[in-house]
Design a protein around this motif. Structure first.
Motif, PDB file in Angstrom:
ATOM      1  N   ARG A   1       0.865  -1.188   0.000  1.00 54.21           N
ATOM      2  CA  ARG A   1       0.000   0.000   0.000  1.00 54.21           C
ATOM      3  C   ARG A   1       0.901   1.237   0.000  1.00 54.21           C
ATOM      4  O   ARG A   1       1.568   1.522   0.988  1.00 54.21           O
ATOM      5  CB  ARG A   1      -0.906   0.011   1.222  1.00 54.21           C
ATOM      6  CG  ARG A   1      -1.913  -1.134   1.233  1.00 54.21           C
ATOM      7  CD  ARG A   1      -3.025  -0.888   2.229  1.00 54.21           C
ATOM      8  NE  ARG A   1      -3.955  -2.002   2.292  1.00 54.21           N
ATOM      9  CZ  ARG A   1      -4.967  -2.197   1.449  1.00 54.21           C
ATOM     10  NH1 ARG A   1      -5.161  -1.332   0.469  1.00 54.21           N
ATOM     11  NH2 ARG A   1      -5.763  -3.232   1.572  1.00 54.21           N
TER      12      ARG A   1
ATOM     13  N   GLY B   1      -1.900   7.317  -2.508  1.00 52.97           N
ATOM     14  CA  GLY B   1      -3.085   7.964  -1.984  1.00 52.97           C
ATOM     15  C   GLY B   1      -3.973   8.456  -3.111  1.00 52.97           C
ATOM     16  O   GLY B   1      -3.911   7.974  -4.242  1.00 52.97           O
TER      17      GLY B   1
ATOM     18  N   MET C   1      -3.674   0.993  -2.350  1.00 55.82           N
ATOM     19  CA  MET C   1      -4.055   2.320  -1.884  1.00 55.82           C
ATOM     20  C   MET C   1      -4.083   2.364  -0.367  1.00 55.82           C
ATOM     21  O   MET C   1      -4.564   1.431   0.287  1.00 55.82           O
ATOM     22  CB  MET C   1      -5.438   2.703  -2.415  1.00 55.82           C
ATOM     23  CG  MET C   1      -5.470   3.028  -3.893  1.00 55.82           C
ATOM     24  SD  MET C   1      -7.131   3.539  -4.401  1.00 55.82           S
ATOM     25  CE  MET C   1      -6.802   4.005  -6.104  1.00 55.82           C
ATOM     26  N   GLU C   2      -3.592   3.450   0.184  1.00 54.73           N
ATOM     27  CA  GLU C   2      -3.680   3.677   1.617  1.00 54.73           C
ATOM     28  C   GLU C   2      -5.123   4.048   1.967  1.00 54.73           C
ATOM     29  O   GLU C   2      -5.771   4.806   1.263  1.00 54.73           O
ATOM     30  CB  GLU C   2      -2.741   4.821   2.017  1.00 54.73           C
ATOM     31  CG  GLU C   2      -1.278   4.541   1.688  1.00 54.73           C
ATOM     32  CD  GLU C   2      -0.405   5.782   1.783  1.00 54.73           C
ATOM     33  OE1 GLU C   2      -0.978   6.888   1.858  1.00 54.73           O
ATOM     34  OE2 GLU C   2       0.825   5.639   1.763  1.00 54.73           O
ATOM     35  N   GLN C   3      -5.627   3.480   3.060  1.00 55.34           N
ATOM     36  CA  GLN C   3      -7.000   3.726   3.513  1.00 55.34           C
ATOM     37  C   GLN C   3      -8.002   3.615   2.342  1.00 55.34           C
ATOM     38  O   GLN C   3      -8.627   4.603   1.947  1.00 55.34           O
ATOM     39  CB  GLN C   3      -7.125   5.100   4.168  1.00 55.34           C
ATOM     40  CG  GLN C   3      -6.278   5.254   5.423  1.00 55.34           C
ATOM     41  CD  GLN C   3      -6.489   6.601   6.086  1.00 55.34           C
ATOM     42  OE1 GLN C   3      -6.526   7.638   5.420  1.00 55.34           O
ATOM     43  NE2 GLN C   3      -6.649   6.606   7.392  1.00 55.34           N
TER      44      GLN C   3
ATOM     45  N   THR D   1      -9.855   6.388  -0.026  1.00 58.12           N
ATOM     46  CA  THR D   1      -9.129   6.691  -1.258  1.00 58.12           C
ATOM     47  C   THR D   1      -9.865   6.205  -2.505  1.00 58.12           C
ATOM     48  O   THR D   1      -9.898   6.900  -3.520  1.00 58.12           O
ATOM     49  CB  THR D   1      -7.729   6.050  -1.208  1.00 58.12           C
ATOM     50  OG1 THR D   1      -7.084   6.438   0.003  1.00 58.12           O
ATOM     51  CG2 THR D   1      -6.886   6.487  -2.391  1.00 58.12           C
TER      52      THR D   1
ATOM     53  N   THR E   1     -10.983   8.646  -5.561  1.00 56.94           N
ATOM     54  CA  THR E   1     -10.283   8.445  -6.827  1.00 56.94           C
ATOM     55  C   THR E   1     -11.263   8.191  -7.965  1.00 56.94           C
ATOM     56  O   THR E   1     -11.131   8.748  -9.054  1.00 56.94           O
ATOM     57  CB  THR E   1      -9.302   7.261  -6.704  1.00 56.94           C
ATOM     58  OG1 THR E   1      -8.351   7.537  -5.675  1.00 56.94           O
ATOM     59  CG2 THR E   1      -8.566   7.022  -8.009  1.00 56.94           C
TER      60      THR E   1
END
Length: 472
Positions: free
Chosen positions: A32, A35, A246-248, A252, A256
């Protein structure tokens, strides 16, 4: 709004038994590392609005005339509903498998397998189609055959796909800036050379095929064109393929998806309107030769600059599509869709960059070969596959809230269940308006996928096609 699912039931399909402990090998997890900004750059680059605008949209003008922008605009509205479904499901099931992981987890493993095959049609055919447009925009500098240029783009994209995702996010971000500049340049030139009333956008006409004659565009033609118009905007769904990196993801992924759809639709629709109004006559518009129009609207230097920006946009699209598609193959191997030696090869990650390098090669190299095969007839099949994917995702979004997950953070769409219900009805009707040939080809591929399921995967269901969800 972000919710946490309850803990009343595990996130598995009711009809599926869990595999025995130790039945599935555990490849090294993806890292990960990105962001919203990095994810949006990669996802927007996969939508590749400028290359889509200059490669996929021009043929629309022949069939839809001045109604091309209207058709894409209607598709964009539908895509908002699709984006809601993807955002909720992508945070509920944040897997590199994308649609097949979401559908397979919630509707059953056979449904997930069939969706995987549909997505494979799209992800394997689209990059070569896009790459084949490179030669037209390199013409101001030198002439090269479309297959050779397309194959070179695919091989370059394959090399770039072997590097780590964070590096590619910024590389593709630079190319994306040039993409937007090219699209903005065409929009400026088109609006500076307006030759018809804006009323043709809402009262569209098409050529009759007899000289300069015109006729009104029918509603049936617009509906039939919606499948390909959805294909034009399709790349925003790439965010769910990247959700494992992806972080969180519960924050996110939806951001996105939404940012990508909004920016991508703007970059495509505004220049399309400008081209529609700026073309000197309907015959020129229906020919769809945008490179020639740009040259006619500007001096040679400006035209050459814009053409080169477009060529870079196509290269950018190839890089991101190879990245996306290699993750799909990686996820299918991790979930044991293939014989053991194939699963082991596809799930190997490079030690230095952490990319699934064998899967990347198996996406890029065949894509280069496909550039030497006539693939124009497959564009209709791709449109059918995209519409069918969106329909199944909408059905899955209806079923998703019946199956809560243990402690997983999930973004909730507004206006549920109205949004997915309307989407199912509209997309179902759009599919009925497609050609029998496109429906037959797609149906044949699905039939073969069913045979593979019945003869290979189902008898080995204890340790084959076991969909693995990463930790949140």
């Amino acid at each position: 709004m972000t919710d946490t699912l309850g803990t009343t039931a595990p996130l598995v399909a009711e009809s599926e038994a869990a595999p025995p402990a130790g039945a599935v090998d555990s490849p090294r997890a993806l890292t990960r590392s990105i962001g919203v900004v990095g994810g949006t750059l990669l996802t927007l680059s996969c939508l590749t609005p400028a290359s889509t605008l200059f490669v996929i949209v021009p043929p629309f003008f022949a069939d839809l005339g001045t109604g091309t922008a209207l058709t894409i605009g209607i598709a964009a509205v539908l895509c908002i509903a699709v984006a809601f479904c993807y955002s909720e499901l992508g945070t509920l099931v944040p897997s590199a498998g994308g649609e097949y992981a979401m559908v397979g987890t919630l509707l059953g493993r056979m449904s997930g397998w069939l969706v995987f095959v549909l997505s494979l049609i799209v992800v394997m055919i689209v990059p070569p189609i896009i790459a084949l447009g490179t030669a037209d925009y390199l013409a101001p500098l030198f002439h090269v055959s479309a297959p050779l240029a397309g194959a070179a783009v695919m091989l370059l994209a394959t090399v770039m796909g072997l590097f780590d995702l964070r590096a590619n996010a910024w590389i593709t971000g630079i190319f994306l800036a040039l993409e937007v500049i090219a699209a903005a340049g065409v929009a400026f030139l088109g609006f500076s050379h307006v030759s018809r009333s804006p009323s043709v956008l809402v009262h569209p006409v098409v050529g009759t095929g007899a000289g300069t004659g015109t006729s009104p565009l029918t509603a049936a033609a617009v509906i039939a064109g919606l499948a390909l118009a959805l294909f034009v905007l399709q790349g925003f769904s790439t965010a769910v393929y990247l959700s494992e990196e992806m972080e969180q993801p519960h924050r996110t992924v939806p951001r996105t998806v939404m940012w990508t759809l909004a920016i991508g639709a703007l970059v495509i629709i505004v220049p399309t309107v400008a081209i529609t109004l700026g073309a000197p006559d309907l015959a020129t518009l229906t020919q769809g030769n945008l490179a020639a129009m740009v040259q006619a609207w500007s001096d040679s230097a400006v035209g050459t600059f814009i053409s080169l920006c477009i060529a870079l946009a196509i290269i950018n699209a190839g890089i991101v599509m190879v990245i996306q598609n290699s993750r799909v193959l990686y996820a299918s191997a991790r979930d044991r869709a293939w014989p053991t030696p194939v699963n082991r090869a596809l799930s190997v990650l490079g030690k230095r960059y952490g990319s699934p390098w064998i899967a990347t090669l198996l996406v890029g190299v065949p894509g280069a070969v496909l550039c030497f095969v006539p693939v124009d007839t497959l564009s209709g099949v791709t449109g059918v596959a995209v519409a069918a994917l969106y329909l199944v995702v909408a059905v899955t979004a209806l079923a998703a809230r019946r199956k809560p997950s243990e402690g997983r953070h999930v973004w909730r769409m507004p206006l549920w269940p109205a949004v997915p219900i309307v989407l199912v009805v509209v997309l179902g009707y759009v599919l009925t308006q497609q050609t029998a040939k496109d429906l037959l080809i797609t149906g044949s591929v699905i039939a073969l996928a069913c045979l593979y399921w019945l003869l290979y995967l189902r008898p080995r269901r204890a340790d084959r096609w076991v969909i693995v969800l990463p930790e949140d």
